[in-house]
Write an enzyme that holds these catalytic residues in place. Structure first.
Site, PDB file in Angstrom:
ATOM      1  N   ASP A  78       6.619 -19.707  18.406  1.00 20.91           N
ATOM      2  CA  ASP A  78       7.218 -19.912  17.090  1.00 20.91           C
ATOM      3  C   ASP A  78       7.515 -21.376  16.792  1.00 20.91           C
ATOM      4  O   ASP A  78       7.332 -21.839  15.668  1.00 20.91           O
ATOM      5  CB  ASP A  78       8.504 -19.095  16.953  1.00 20.91           C
ATOM      6  CG  ASP A  78       8.257 -17.596  16.919  1.00 20.91           C
ATOM      7  OD1 ASP A  78       7.071 -17.189  16.936  1.00 20.91           O
ATOM      8  OD2 ASP A  78       9.239 -16.840  16.878  1.00 20.91           O
ATOM      9  N   ALA A  84       3.388 -12.633  18.429  1.00 17.07           N
ATOM     10  CA  ALA A  84       3.464 -12.622  19.890  1.00 17.07           C
ATOM     11  C   ALA A  84       2.107 -12.874  20.530  1.00 17.07           C
ATOM     12  O   ALA A  84       2.002 -13.612  21.516  1.00 17.07           O
ATOM     13  CB  ALA A  84       4.039 -11.289  20.370  1.00 17.07           C
ATOM     14  N   HIS A  89     -20.336   7.695  15.428  1.00 18.43           N
ATOM     15  CA  HIS A  89     -19.942   8.587  14.325  1.00 18.43           C
ATOM     16  C   HIS A  89     -19.375   9.867  14.892  1.00 18.43           C
ATOM     17  O   HIS A  89     -19.938  10.407  15.843  1.00 18.43           O
ATOM     18  CB  HIS A  89     -21.176   8.903  13.464  1.00 18.43           C
ATOM     19  CG  HIS A  89     -20.912   9.930  12.418  1.00 18.43           C
ATOM     20  ND1 HIS A  89     -20.255   9.629  11.249  1.00 18.43           N
ATOM     21  CD2 HIS A  89     -21.193  11.258  12.377  1.00 18.43           C
ATOM     22  CE1 HIS A  89     -20.159  10.734  10.521  1.00 18.43           C
ATOM     23  NE2 HIS A  89     -20.719  11.728  11.190  1.00 18.43           N
TER      24      HIS A  89
END
Length: 175
Positions: free
Chosen positions: A20, A28, A154
């Site tokens: 930060d 994070a 799929h």
């Protein structure tokens, strides 16, 4: 906010900063990756690779989930790029329908000139899991051609990535 370079070095020799304090995005997983980049650089790892801040996935763990990585359509246009944009709604995705989660979509942005995968933005079920495929593709410098020719299993939500890629080139199969 402490200014750092691509290896988390500050302007003070021997002082590094991550997380930060080193600035946005405040995530994070960004801080953890910065720690690895920083320590590898300090240890002298020959092929230490700096973190590309434009390739950090952003995830919002809400209902519905939201995820993105790379440039938005507006950012790409602001850079003067000619772009192709593809979209695929979860309402046309078999897995999303089977899960009872038809709300959502995948939007993918490419450079129209060279097929470079510029970014993707998603909203809907499990998109915080899907965004990593885009981050990997960007890291490998995949173009639309590689994504178009990739076999997607799929039924999966990841087919929305394939369909949005196809849509950017007017080749969508499922609308």
């Amino acid at each position: 906010h402490v200014v750092t370079d691509e290896f988390c070095r500050t302007s003070v020799p021997g002082l590094f900063a991550i997380g930060d304090i080193a600035g946005a995005p405040w995530l994070a997983h960004k801080a953890s990756h910065e720690a690895v980049v920083c320590v590898e650089h300090i240890a002298g790892v020959a092929d230490a690779k700096p973190l590309d801040p434009g390739r950090i996935p952003a995830c919002t763990y809400s209902t519905p989930q939201v995820a993105s990585v790379g440039l938005t359509e507006a950012q790409a246009k602001a850079q003067g790029r000619l772009i192709r944009v593809g979209r695929h709604r979860f309402a046309a995705n078999g897995k999303a329908l089977a899960m009872g989660e038809p709300e959502g979509m995948v939007k993918i942005v490419f450079d129209a000139d060279n097929g470079e995968l510029l970014g993707a933005h998603m909203i809907g079920a499990e998109v915080t899991e899907l965004i990593q495929g885009i981050a990997i593709a960007q890291g490998l410098e995949a173009t639309e051609a590689e994504l178009i020719h990739t076999v997607f299993p799929h039924p999966t939500l990841s087919e929305a990535v394939h369909e949005s890629t196809l849509d950017a080139w007017g080749l969508a199969i499922n609308h």
